[in-house]
Write an enzyme that holds these catalytic residues in place. Sequence first.
Site, PDB file in Angstrom:
ATOM      1  CG  PHE A 177      -2.112  -0.815   0.979  1.00 44.17           C
ATOM      2  CD1 PHE A 177      -2.197  -1.665   1.070  1.00 44.17           C
ATOM      3  CD2 PHE A 177      -3.209   0.175   0.792  1.00 44.17           C
ATOM      4  CE1 PHE A 177      -3.419  -2.468   0.444  1.00 44.17           C
ATOM      5  CE2 PHE A 177      -4.808  -0.144   0.837  1.00 44.17           C
ATOM      6  CZ  PHE A 177      -4.700  -2.101   0.721  1.00 44.17           C
ATOM      7  CB  CYS A 236      -7.977  14.321   0.503  1.00 45.04           C
ATOM      8  SG  CYS A 236      -9.092  13.400  -0.104  1.00 45.04           S
ATOM      9  CB  CYS A 282     -14.946  12.935   1.541  1.00 48.65           C
ATOM     10  SG  CYS A 282     -14.995  11.728   2.027  1.00 48.65           S
ATOM     11  CB  CYS A 309     -12.061  10.526   5.297  1.00 47.68           C
ATOM     12  SG  CYS A 309     -10.513   9.780   5.295  1.00 47.68           S
ATOM     13  CG  ASP A 310     -12.420   4.692   7.616  1.00 46.34           C
ATOM     14  OD1 ASP A 310     -11.816   5.093   6.184  1.00 46.34           O
ATOM     15  OD2 ASP A 310     -12.591   3.869   8.352  1.00 46.34           O
ATOM     16  CB  THR A 311      -7.768   7.136   5.723  1.00 50.09           C
ATOM     17  OG1 THR A 311      -8.469   5.856   5.252  1.00 50.09           O
ATOM     18  CG2 THR A 311      -6.053   6.818   5.551  1.00 50.09           C
ATOM     19  CD  GLU A 352      -8.915   0.978  -1.938  1.00 44.14           C
ATOM     20  OE1 GLU A 352      -8.583   2.020  -1.278  1.00 44.14           O
ATOM     21  OE2 GLU A 352      -8.063  -0.296  -2.065  1.00 44.14           O
ATOM     22  CG  HIS A 384      -8.692  -3.107   6.120  1.00 46.55           C
ATOM     23  ND1 HIS A 384      -9.962  -3.054   5.092  1.00 46.55           N
ATOM     24  CD2 HIS A 384      -8.299  -1.881   7.038  1.00 46.55           C
ATOM     25  CE1 HIS A 384     -10.073  -2.641   5.017  1.00 46.55           C
ATOM     26  NE2 HIS A 384      -9.513  -0.918   5.773  1.00 46.55           N
TER      27      HIS A 384
END
Length: 212
Positions: free
Chosen positions: A26, A32, A47, A50-52, A118, A206
């Site tokens: 990855f 972003c 957005c 988002c959890d990242t 992605e 995951h």
Amino acid sequence: MKTYSAKEIFYTLQGEGANAGRAAVFCRFSGCNLWSGLEKDRASAVCQFCDTDFVGVDGLGGGKFKSAEAMAEAIDGYWPQTSSGTKLVVCTGGEPLLQLDKNLIECLHEKGFEIAVETNGTIKAPEGIDWLCVSPKANSEIVQTSGHELKLVFPQEENTPEDFLDFKFDHFFLQPKDDLNQAHNIQATIDYIHRHPQWRLSLQTHKITGIR
């Protein structure tokens, strides 16, 4: 010469979508175009769920790379050198298409990688990507309306699955939104797919298995 910024680079299994369970490196690009990544800006972001963490370059394997060759070399260093399996790199973010370009695609192919991306679909994808996954976000303009996989977080009040049925993708996935109502979201997603079997269920395996 163009530089590239990655929050983190690591070896794991793809957790979502059609490639779930497949070993992959990855590469999480920094930045972003739909959210700054700062909590103070979340409420006003396009957005908001988002959890990242994609801010900065301080994650495992992260950094600034002075060339496409240097970044491809770093990514290749995470693939097991004794493996005979097909190499896969998942370019994600943030929004990877802010940085991924023809030069980096060529360098990764030279290293023997299949390239999966992605993206939120608001930037036209360059040629040469081997697996393109678009995950549309509400209130954004989608310009990439074709690819291999459309993965829609469900439910979104402003984005309904019906909005995307004319898009040209090989696979259509619904992925339950990971929030405080996750159990309800999972059941709602299953119920929707029962009624609309052209969609498939994507779970974040995951998180279920506890891997990165």
